[in-house]
Design a protein around this motif. Structure first.
Motif, mmCIF file in Angstrom:
data_model
loop_
_atom_site.group_PDB
_atom_site.id
_atom_site.type_symbol
_atom_site.label_atom_id
_atom_site.label_comp_id
_atom_site.label_asym_id
_atom_site.label_seq_id
_atom_site.Cartn_x
_atom_site.Cartn_y
_atom_site.Cartn_z
ATOM 1 N N ALA A 219 0.800 -1.139 0.002
ATOM 2 C CA ALA A 219 0.212 -0.104 -0.195
ATOM 3 C C ALA A 219 0.640 1.183 0.025
ATOM 4 O O ALA A 219 1.969 1.148 0.382
ATOM 5 N N SER A 220 0.324 2.275 -0.714
ATOM 6 C CA SER A 220 1.156 3.576 -0.564
ATOM 7 C C SER A 220 1.108 4.004 0.695
ATOM 8 O O SER A 220 0.090 4.025 1.516
ATOM 9 N N ALA A 221 2.103 4.806 0.974
ATOM 10 C CA ALA A 221 2.316 5.445 2.459
ATOM 11 C C ALA A 221 1.113 6.827 2.254
ATOM 12 O O ALA A 221 0.727 7.045 3.458
ATOM 13 N N LEU A 222 0.751 7.121 1.099
ATOM 14 C CA LEU A 222 -0.282 8.299 1.009
ATOM 15 C C LEU A 222 -1.589 7.668 1.702
ATOM 16 O O LEU A 222 -2.509 8.342 1.773
ATOM 17 N N SER A 223 -1.946 6.325 1.665
ATOM 18 C CA SER A 223 -3.134 5.875 2.252
ATOM 19 C C SER A 223 -3.300 5.958 3.774
ATOM 20 O O SER A 223 -4.386 5.728 4.086
ATOM 21 N N PHE A 224 -2.259 6.534 4.369
ATOM 22 C CA PHE A 224 -2.413 6.657 5.661
ATOM 23 C C PHE A 224 -2.907 8.179 5.994
ATOM 24 O O PHE A 224 -2.094 9.001 5.661
ATOM 25 N N PRO A 225 -4.069 8.341 6.757
ATOM 26 C CA PRO A 225 -4.331 9.668 6.958
ATOM 27 C C PRO A 225 -3.599 10.746 7.540
ATOM 28 O O PRO A 225 -3.478 11.664 7.421
ATOM 29 N N GLY A 226 -2.576 10.429 8.515
ATOM 30 C CA GLY A 226 -1.589 11.139 9.221
ATOM 31 C C GLY A 226 -0.842 11.727 8.156
ATOM 32 O O GLY A 226 -0.263 13.066 8.603
ATOM 33 N N LEU A 227 -0.157 11.046 7.341
ATOM 34 C CA LEU A 227 0.661 11.375 6.432
ATOM 35 C C LEU A 227 0.108 12.542 5.524
ATOM 36 O O LEU A 227 0.676 13.722 5.264
ATOM 37 N N ARG A 228 -1.299 12.346 5.145
ATOM 38 C CA ARG A 228 -1.965 13.779 4.369
ATOM 39 C C ARG A 228 -2.046 14.855 5.278
ATOM 40 O O ARG A 228 -1.931 15.800 4.590
ATOM 41 N N VAL A 229 -2.187 14.735 6.424
ATOM 42 C CA VAL A 229 -2.299 15.799 7.169
ATOM 43 C C VAL A 229 -0.863 16.548 7.418
ATOM 44 O O VAL A 229 -0.890 17.838 7.447
ATOM 45 N N LEU A 230 -0.027 15.821 7.690
ATOM 46 C CA LEU A 230 1.135 16.149 7.550
ATOM 47 C C LEU A 230 1.871 17.037 6.198
ATOM 48 O O LEU A 230 2.681 18.180 6.403
ATOM 49 N N ILE A 231 1.439 16.482 5.332
ATOM 50 C CA ILE A 231 1.635 17.015 3.811
ATOM 51 C C ILE A 231 1.201 18.276 3.844
ATOM 52 O O ILE A 231 1.925 19.459 3.313
ATOM 53 N N ALA A 232 -0.029 18.571 4.298
ATOM 54 C CA ALA A 232 -0.533 20.094 4.491
ATOM 55 C C ALA A 232 0.202 20.773 5.177
ATOM 56 O O ALA A 232 0.327 22.114 4.831
ATOM 57 N N ALA A 233 0.709 20.361 6.494
ATOM 58 C CA ALA A 233 1.528 21.305 7.199
ATOM 59 C C ALA A 233 2.882 21.523 6.456
ATOM 60 O O ALA A 233 3.435 22.918 6.698
ATOM 61 N N PHE A 234 3.395 20.760 5.760
ATOM 62 C CA PHE A 234 4.706 20.934 5.002
ATOM 63 C C PHE A 234 4.611 21.637 3.971
ATOM 64 O O PHE A 234 5.500 22.598 3.454
ATOM 65 N N LEU A 235 3.387 21.626 3.284
ATOM 66 C CA LEU A 235 3.186 22.885 2.321
ATOM 67 C C LEU A 235 3.175 24.233 2.800
ATOM 68 O O LEU A 235 3.751 25.050 2.006
ATOM 69 N N GLY A 236 2.794 24.220 4.040
ATOM 70 C CA GLY A 236 2.607 25.629 4.484
ATOM 71 C C GLY A 236 4.001 25.925 5.015
ATOM 72 O O GLY A 236 4.624 27.256 4.707
ATOM 73 N N ILE A 237 4.919 25.179 5.023
ATOM 74 C CA ILE A 237 6.354 25.469 5.649
ATOM 75 C C ILE A 237 7.112 25.840 4.493
ATOM 76 O O ILE A 237 7.833 26.715 4.307
ATOM 77 N N GLY A 238 6.701 25.025 3.154
ATOM 78 C CA GLY A 238 7.456 25.448 1.936
ATOM 79 C C GLY A 238 7.111 26.890 1.670
ATOM 80 O O GLY A 238 7.746 27.749 1.061
ATOM 81 N N ALA A 239 5.864 27.288 2.081
ATOM 82 C CA ALA A 239 5.365 28.593 1.687
ATOM 83 C C ALA A 239 6.080 29.655 2.239
ATOM 84 O O ALA A 239 6.293 30.819 1.663
ATOM 85 N N VAL A 240 6.575 29.372 3.499
ATOM 86 C CA VAL A 240 7.374 30.194 4.188
ATOM 87 C C VAL A 240 8.734 30.171 3.520
ATOM 88 O O VAL A 240 9.231 31.460 3.214
ATOM 89 N N PHE A 241 9.495 29.375 3.183
ATOM 90 C CA PHE A 241 10.799 29.379 2.685
ATOM 91 C C PHE A 241 10.620 29.949 1.237
ATOM 92 O O PHE A 241 11.472 30.884 0.968
ATOM 93 N N GLY A 242 9.481 29.713 0.429
ATOM 94 C CA GLY A 242 9.496 30.308 -0.926
ATOM 95 C C GLY A 242 9.298 31.809 -0.673
ATOM 96 O O GLY A 242 9.900 32.627 -1.541
#
Length: 445
Positions: A219-242
């Motif tokens: 199964a893909s790691a993306l199938s785990f809900p916790g990872l999808r939530v962390l992805i949203a958090a890391f998108l925001g961190i990327g927005a700070v860097f950019g």
């Protein structure tokens, strides 16, 4: 069956003990050399293309294409690495990346149109080697069952943090002090040399995952809900860097002191690194989920006032605070992967988070570039605010999905379907909430 594992606070493993692990230095040092360019790529492209086109908007488009290509290819590269092995994937990738970046540099210096630069940015981004997840996978394979494993997770998070903040500072210094293309040229050279040396360390490579029983796919790691939530958090961190990269460069030009960009970003980096080292050393008394929410709330507040700064001193002070707030959120997010994702899906999970930072950074560079061209640097600083506000709202709404669960959703040849079903029916084990290298008794029924 009942087992208890306890580690007294006085015996908590440290970084020194970790680095004395046999074979560790052999992959840690070249691994760092190969992953440092990740933090150099976006800002190097931004500064070179802005120099040749005179537009932050155009530079943002090219940088964004690079980041999006990397974000899309990272999980694929992670899966290939699990199936084929690190060296088999890494060697052709670093060769391809060096060639692609060299082509991009040549086109930019020859005055090629933006569409041509964006086209060349696709292979440059898609071939960014995922060395960070590979290093984490080596630690996991070497320290399986060892109390040093949480220390390794903290060490790698600090190393990632160092990459995110030192890479842009180095690239900025090269682009503004040597030549606009010097950042990208150095990035390509470090990727090639570090990647080849890292790939040569075959003795510490993890074993390949065996095919799933009964022909079933992992199964893909993306199938785990916790990872999808962390992805949203890391998108925001990327927005700070950019957003910071574009807006600090634009602000420095507005005050007639382009060299101030390196100083301002260096202050931001100093705050980030200070907090990162502290986070890896503290024995936390609150759980990782609460740490992530509190850290992200602080980051959101700090990022939301950047646009109000109209002097170099004030912007430097605010940048320092933003840097201090990024590290707790970033490090905690990476550390949570151990409790949210089963071992045979973690390499892919780490690549999703790395890709999320790159995607958020790419989007922010594009938006901030356009806002800066049209209205000035103050408007570019609105991008980090928007990114963190949206990510914090997602974290608060979906925080229940960050609770650790039993690793039962991936079937492999050693367990089989029957064992997987049994694991799903078993209660989730209690997970240590006291921080890195600090364990409490665990009972498994």
């Amino acid at each position: 069956m009942t087992s208890a594992v306890t580690t007294d606070k006085s015996a908590r493993p440290g970084y020194g003990q970790l680095l004395r692990t046999p074979g560790a230095i052999g992959f840690v040092l070249p691994g760092f050399a190969a992953r440092l360019p990740f933090g150099m790529l976006t800002i190097s492209i931004l500064l070179l293309v802005q120099h040749t086109t005179g537009s932050y908007g155009s530079a943002g488009i090219v940088a964004a294409v690079t980041g999006i290509s990397m974000a899309l290819s990272a999980p694929v590269m992670g899966k290939l690495t699990d199936r084929r092995g690190q060296s088999a994937v890494l060697v052709p990738v670093v060769l391809m990346h060096s060639a692609a970046v060299s082509t991009l540099v040549a086109l930019a210096l020859l005055g090629a149109p933006v569409w041509a630069l964006a086209l060349a940015a696709v292979p440059a981004g898609a071939s960014v080697p995922q060395v960070g997840p590979m290093v984490r996978a080596r630690w996991a394979a070497k320290l399986e069952g060892s109390p040093l494993l949480p220390t390794a997770a903290a060490f790698e998070s600090v190393t990632d943090e160092f990459t995110f903040v030192v890479g842009p500072v180095l690239a900025t210094a090269l682009c503004t002090g040597v030549h606009p293309a010097a950042g990208l040229i150095t990035e390509a050279a470090l990727t090639l040399a570090g990647g080849l040396v890292f790939a040569a360390q075959r003795a510490t490579q993890p074993k390949l995952h065996a095919p799933a029983a009964g022909g079933e796919k992992h199964a893909s790691a993306l199938s785990f809900p916790g990872l999808r939530v962390l992805i949203a958090a890391f998108l925001g961190i990327g927005a700070v860097f950019g957003g910071m990269q574009v807006s600090l460069a634009a602000f420095s030009n507005e005050i007639g002191n382009p060299g101030a960009n390196g100083l301002l970003y260096g202050i931001f980096a100093a705050g980030n690194m200070t907090a990162g080292i502290a986070c890896g050393a503290i024995a936390w008394k609150i759980g990782p989920r609460r740490r992530l929410l509190l850290g992200y709330a602080g980051l959101t507040v700090a990022a939301s006032v950047l646009w109000t700064a109209h002097s170099m001193i004030l912007l430097g002070a605010l940048g320092l605070v933003v840097g201090l707030c990024i590290a707790p959120a970033l490090i905690t997010g990476y550390t949570m992967i151990e409790s949210l994702i089963p071992a045979n899906a973690r390499t892919e999970a780490f690549t999703w988070l790395t890709g999320a930072v790159a995607f958020g950074q790419a989007t922010a560079v594009t938006l901030a570039g356009r806002l800066t061209d049209a209205h000035g640097s103050s408007y570019g600083f609105l991008v980090p605010m928007a990114g963190t506000v949206l990510a914090l709202a997602t974290l608060l709404a979906l925080r229940s999905r960050l609770a650790p669960k039993a690793p039962s959703r991936i079937i492999n040849s050693s367990t089989g379907p029957a064992a997987s079903v049994a694991a799903e029916q078993a209660p989730a084990p209690r997970v240590n909430e006291r921080g890195v290298g600090h364990r409490v008794p665990v009972t498994v029924d």
